[in-house]
Design a protein around this motif. Sequence first.
Motif, PDB file in Angstrom:
ATOM      1  N   TYR A   1     -19.325   6.560   7.088  1.00 58.54           N
ATOM      2  CA  TYR A   1     -18.346   7.071   6.281  1.00 58.54           C
ATOM      3  C   TYR A   1     -18.683   8.578   6.300  1.00 58.54           C
ATOM      4  CZ  TYR A   1     -16.559   9.160   2.040  1.00 58.54           C
ATOM      5  OH  TYR A   1     -15.920   9.876   1.063  1.00 58.54           O
ATOM      6  N   ARG A   2     -17.457   9.650   6.370  1.00 58.18           N
ATOM      7  CA  ARG A   2     -17.557  11.066   6.102  1.00 58.18           C
ATOM      8  C   ARG A   2     -16.700  11.386   4.909  1.00 58.18           C
ATOM      9  NH1 ARG A   2     -15.676  12.377  12.189  1.00 58.18           N
ATOM     10  NH2 ARG A   2     -17.520  11.287  13.485  1.00 58.18           N
ATOM     11  N   GLU A   3     -17.007  12.306   4.331  1.00 60.42           N
ATOM     12  CA  GLU A   3     -16.097  12.921   3.305  1.00 60.42           C
ATOM     13  C   GLU A   3     -14.922  13.394   3.890  1.00 60.42           C
ATOM     14  OE1 GLU A   3     -16.402  12.878   0.151  1.00 60.42           O
ATOM     15  OE2 GLU A   3     -18.850  12.320  -0.223  1.00 60.42           O
ATOM     16  N   PRO A   4     -13.709  13.487   3.249  1.00 63.60           N
ATOM     17  CA  PRO A   4     -13.633  13.247   1.612  1.00 63.60           C
ATOM     18  C   PRO A   4     -13.379  11.598   1.407  1.00 63.60           C
ATOM     19  CG  PRO A   4     -11.687  14.123   2.354  1.00 63.60           C
ATOM     20  CD  PRO A   4     -12.591  13.963   3.614  1.00 63.60           C
ATOM     21  N   LYS A   5     -13.259  11.242   0.031  1.00 61.47           N
ATOM     22  CA  LYS A   5     -12.933   9.945  -0.289  1.00 61.47           C
ATOM     23  C   LYS A   5     -11.615   9.696  -0.043  1.00 61.47           C
ATOM     24  CE  LYS A   5     -16.723   9.258  -3.744  1.00 61.47           C
ATOM     25  NZ  LYS A   5     -17.005   8.730  -4.985  1.00 61.47           N
ATOM     26  N   TYR A   6     -11.362   8.386   0.113  1.00 64.02           N
ATOM     27  CA  TYR A   6      -9.963   7.882   0.448  1.00 64.02           C
ATOM     28  C   TYR A   6      -8.968   7.437  -0.687  1.00 64.02           C
ATOM     29  CZ  TYR A   6     -12.177   6.605   4.887  1.00 64.02           C
ATOM     30  OH  TYR A   6     -12.787   6.766   6.212  1.00 64.02           O
ATOM     31  N   ASP A   7      -7.730   7.991  -0.301  1.00 64.84           N
ATOM     32  CA  ASP A   7      -6.560   7.715  -1.436  1.00 64.84           C
ATOM     33  C   ASP A   7      -6.286   6.424  -1.580  1.00 64.84           C
ATOM     34  OD1 ASP A   7      -6.097  10.777  -1.783  1.00 64.84           O
ATOM     35  OD2 ASP A   7      -5.407  10.824  -0.015  1.00 64.84           O
ATOM     36  N   LYS A   8      -6.242   5.626  -0.248  1.00 64.45           N
ATOM     37  CA  LYS A   8      -6.014   4.117  -0.431  1.00 64.45           C
ATOM     38  C   LYS A   8      -6.878   3.771   0.496  1.00 64.45           C
ATOM     39  CE  LYS A   8      -1.319   4.979  -1.887  1.00 64.45           C
ATOM     40  NZ  LYS A   8       0.241   4.917  -1.526  1.00 64.45           N
ATOM     41  N   ILE A   9      -7.203   2.153   0.206  1.00 66.91           N
ATOM     42  CA  ILE A   9      -8.185   1.557   1.025  1.00 66.91           C
ATOM     43  C   ILE A   9      -7.248  -0.045   1.017  1.00 66.91           C
ATOM     44  CG2 ILE A   9     -10.236   0.219   1.422  1.00 66.91           C
ATOM     45  CD1 ILE A   9     -11.745   2.390   0.033  1.00 66.91           C
TER      46      ILE A   9
ATOM     47  N   LEU B   1       0.927  -1.142   0.075  1.00 73.18           N
ATOM     48  CA  LEU B   1      -0.051  -0.216   0.021  1.00 73.18           C
ATOM     49  C   LEU B   1       0.631   1.543   0.083  1.00 73.18           C
ATOM     50  CD1 LEU B   1      -3.047   0.155  -0.133  1.00 73.18           C
ATOM     51  CD2 LEU B   1      -3.290   0.621   2.295  1.00 73.18           C
ATOM     52  N   ASN B   2       2.223   1.122   0.459  1.00 72.33           N
ATOM     53  CA  ASN B   2       3.123   2.134   0.595  1.00 72.33           C
ATOM     54  C   ASN B   2       2.601   3.582   0.896  1.00 72.33           C
ATOM     55  OD1 ASN B   2       5.234   3.505  -0.157  1.00 72.33           O
ATOM     56  ND2 ASN B   2       5.052   3.788  -2.220  1.00 72.33           N
ATOM     57  N   PRO B   3       2.153   3.862   2.136  1.00 73.88           N
ATOM     58  CA  PRO B   3       1.627   4.843   2.599  1.00 73.88           C
ATOM     59  C   PRO B   3       2.592   6.201   2.558  1.00 73.88           C
ATOM     60  CG  PRO B   3       2.493   3.584   4.740  1.00 73.88           C
ATOM     61  CD  PRO B   3       2.655   3.003   3.169  1.00 73.88           C
ATOM     62  N   GLN B   4       1.815   7.256   2.098  1.00 73.23           N
ATOM     63  CA  GLN B   4       2.578   8.463   1.805  1.00 73.23           C
ATOM     64  C   GLN B   4       2.040   9.692   2.508  1.00 73.23           C
ATOM     65  OE1 GLN B   4       5.469   8.689  -0.413  1.00 73.23           O
ATOM     66  NE2 GLN B   4       5.246   6.543  -0.091  1.00 73.23           N
ATOM     67  N   ASN B   5       2.816  10.751   2.983  1.00 72.06           N
ATOM     68  CA  ASN B   5       2.466  11.651   3.844  1.00 72.06           C
ATOM     69  C   ASN B   5       1.170  12.465   3.448  1.00 72.06           C
ATOM     70  OD1 ASN B   5       4.807  11.483   5.196  1.00 72.06           O
ATOM     71  ND2 ASN B   5       5.783  13.168   4.413  1.00 72.06           N
ATOM     72  N   ASP B   6      -0.025  12.416   4.511  1.00 76.68           N
ATOM     73  CA  ASP B   6      -1.005  13.206   4.276  1.00 76.68           C
ATOM     74  C   ASP B   6      -1.997  12.268   3.587  1.00 76.68           C
ATOM     75  OD1 ASP B   6      -0.162  15.449   5.884  1.00 76.68           O
ATOM     76  OD2 ASP B   6       0.862  16.028   3.815  1.00 76.68           O
ATOM     77  N   GLU B   7      -1.907  11.163   3.114  1.00 79.99           N
ATOM     78  CA  GLU B   7      -2.782  10.446   2.286  1.00 79.99           C
ATOM     79  C   GLU B   7      -3.766   9.812   3.416  1.00 79.99           C
ATOM     80  OE1 GLU B   7      -0.661   8.093  -1.410  1.00 79.99           O
ATOM     81  OE2 GLU B   7      -0.695   7.131   0.389  1.00 79.99           O
ATOM     82  N   ARG B   8      -5.159   9.988   2.965  1.00 78.34           N
ATOM     83  CA  ARG B   8      -6.505   9.420   3.591  1.00 78.34           C
ATOM     84  C   ARG B   8      -6.365   8.088   3.281  1.00 78.34           C
ATOM     85  NH1 ARG B   8      -7.426  14.064   0.938  1.00 78.34           N
ATOM     86  NH2 ARG B   8      -8.419  12.835  -0.651  1.00 78.34           N
TER      87      ARG B   8
ATOM     88  N   GLY C   1      -7.287   6.646  -6.818  1.00 78.33           N
ATOM     89  CA  GLY C   1      -6.868   5.904  -5.790  1.00 78.33           C
ATOM     90  C   GLY C   1      -6.409   4.595  -5.890  1.00 78.33           C
ATOM     91  N   ARG C   2      -5.971   3.718  -4.950  1.00 82.30           N
ATOM     92  CA  ARG C   2      -5.641   2.321  -4.912  1.00 82.30           C
ATOM     93  C   ARG C   2      -6.199   1.635  -3.698  1.00 82.30           C
ATOM     94  NH1 ARG C   2      -1.825   5.021  -7.704  1.00 82.30           N
ATOM     95  NH2 ARG C   2      -0.813   3.881  -9.399  1.00 82.30           N
ATOM     96  N   LEU C   3      -6.828   0.340  -4.181  1.00 76.99           N
ATOM     97  CA  LEU C   3      -7.404  -0.448  -3.263  1.00 76.99           C
ATOM     98  C   LEU C   3      -6.836  -1.800  -3.207  1.00 76.99           C
ATOM     99  CD1 LEU C   3     -11.267  -1.087  -2.721  1.00 76.99           C
ATOM    100  CD2 LEU C   3      -9.654  -3.250  -2.738  1.00 76.99           C
ATOM    101  N   LEU C   4      -6.296  -2.421  -1.925  1.00 75.04           N
ATOM    102  CA  LEU C   4      -5.463  -3.416  -2.115  1.00 75.04           C
ATOM    103  C   LEU C   4      -6.344  -4.587  -1.318  1.00 75.04           C
ATOM    104  CD1 LEU C   4      -2.725  -5.095  -2.257  1.00 75.04           C
ATOM    105  CD2 LEU C   4      -2.203  -4.199   0.112  1.00 75.04           C
ATOM    106  N   TYR C   5      -6.715  -5.556  -1.949  1.00 73.29           N
ATOM    107  CA  TYR C   5      -7.613  -6.632  -1.766  1.00 73.29           C
ATOM    108  C   TYR C   5      -6.857  -7.599  -1.342  1.00 73.29           C
ATOM    109  CZ  TYR C   5     -10.943 -10.244  -1.978  1.00 73.29           C
ATOM    110  OH  TYR C   5     -12.109 -11.524  -1.590  1.00 73.29           O
ATOM    111  N   VAL C   6      -7.140  -8.251   0.199  1.00 71.16           N
ATOM    112  CA  VAL C   6      -6.304  -9.349   0.874  1.00 71.16           C
ATOM    113  C   VAL C   6      -7.120 -10.222   1.167  1.00 71.16           C
ATOM    114  CG1 VAL C   6      -4.494  -9.700   2.691  1.00 71.16           C
ATOM    115  CG2 VAL C   6      -4.709  -7.261   1.507  1.00 71.16           C
TER     116      VAL C   6
END
Length: 412
Positions: A291-299, A221-228, A348-353
Motif C-alpha cells: 500500500y502507498r498513500e493516500p487512502k482510497y475514496d472507494k474500495i 460503486l458509481n466511480p466518479q472523476n479522479d476518485e482513488r 469513503g465507501r467500501l463495497l463488500y461482495v
Amino acid sequence: MNKNRYYGTHILYRVLIKHEHLKSAMTAVLPKTIEAQDKAWIQHICYMSLRHYFSLSARWQKFLHKPLKDQLVGQLLTLSLAQKFYAQAPDHAIVHEAVNTAGMLKKSWAKGLINTVLKQSLADRDFRSGNAQQQYEHPDWWLALVKKDWPDDWTDIIRANNQPPPLWIRCRPGLTDCPGRPHAQLSNARLINDKQLPHDLLAQGHISVQDAAAQWAAHLLNPQNDERILDACAAPGGKSCHLLELNPNIQLDILEQDPQRLQLIDDNLQRLNLTARRLIQGDATEPDTWYREPKYDKILLDVPCSASGVVRRHPDIKLLRQPEDMTLLTRLQTRILQAAAKLLADGGRLLYVTCSVFRAENERQIKRFLTNNPDFSEQTIIIPDSQKCKYGVQILPGQADMDGFYYCLLRK
C-alpha cells in the motif's frame, strides 16, 4: 469418440478423486491440438456428470454386489449414464463405447462388469432417488446449510444450481448494436444464447462475458472523476474493467495475489484498451507490503468465498467444497475486510461482495465487522429482484436469470 470418453473419464477422476477444479483438470488432460467440437462435447458431458453426480452414480451402484474399488472405472460408468440422460445417446452405442474405452484405460478386466452393469442401469425404469443427496444433487451438509439460511427459498436455490447457466455479456458504453435481450436496470447487460456469442465483438474489446449479478458491482460503486479506487482480490478483472468503462477518469489500483491471475487481468485490460493506475501483486490481508498513500475514496472488496452462488457455472464446487472450508473462508474474509477498512479515507465507501448464498459469509460477516468498527455504517442499496437481508442484499441463483451474489455498501 472413444478417445473423448477416455479424456472425460480422466477429467472426472481428477476432479472427484484428486480434488482438482474442473477447468484445471480439463487443461491437464486435454491435448492442445484437440478439435473444438470434441472439446465442447467433453466439457458438456463432464458438466452434466458433475451436475448430476449423486443420482448418476447411484444408478450404476444399484447393480453392484459389492463396492467398486477402481475409481477410474466408476467415473467411466457415471459418464456413460450422463450420455444417456443428458446427451440422448442410444443405449447400444453407450455400452459399446464404454467397453471400448475400458480397453483404452487398460481396464480390460472390467469390460464384462461394465457391459452388464450398464445394460441393467439403462434398462432400469424403476430408479428412484434414495436420499436427499440423490434427489437434490448436493451434499447433505450443503443442503442443511441452505435450508437453515433460506428456509423459504432453498428449493428454488437448489433447483437453479442444477440448471445450465444463462449467458450474459457486458457491452462497452456507447455500443449501438450490442446483441441480446437488455437487462431491465443494467444499461449495458445483455442476455444472449451461447451459440450467438459474437466472437468478433469479443476479440475487438466491444463486449465482455460477465453475469448480470456481477455487473451490479461497478454500478453500485458509481466511480466518479479522479476518485482513488482499489479493487482488491480482483482476478479475472471483470469488475475492474467495468469500473474503467463506466469512468476512465478514475485512479484505479488493481490488487491480486496470484501472478498468473494478475497477468489475466492485464490481458483483459489490453483487450479492452483500458488503463489502470497500478497493477499490484500482493496479499489483501497484508497491505503494509504494497500500500502507498493516500487512502482510497472507494474500495471494491470481492472476497474469496464458497462460490455457493455460482454452482450452476461451476458444478465441481459442490463436490469439492467441504464443511470445514467455511470456517477457513470466513476467517480469511474477516482479515481482508479489516485490512481494507484501514485503507479507506474518511467519508469513503467500501463495497463488500461475495458470490455466495451462505449467511456466514455475508450478513453475519458484516454484522461482526460493524460491531468491531463503529466508525462504519451501512448505506442503503437497491437491487431489483434481490432479497433484503439484515445487512446488505442477496441475489439468489436464478432470480431474474442472474447468479447468486451478495452486496453490502459501507461508509466510513
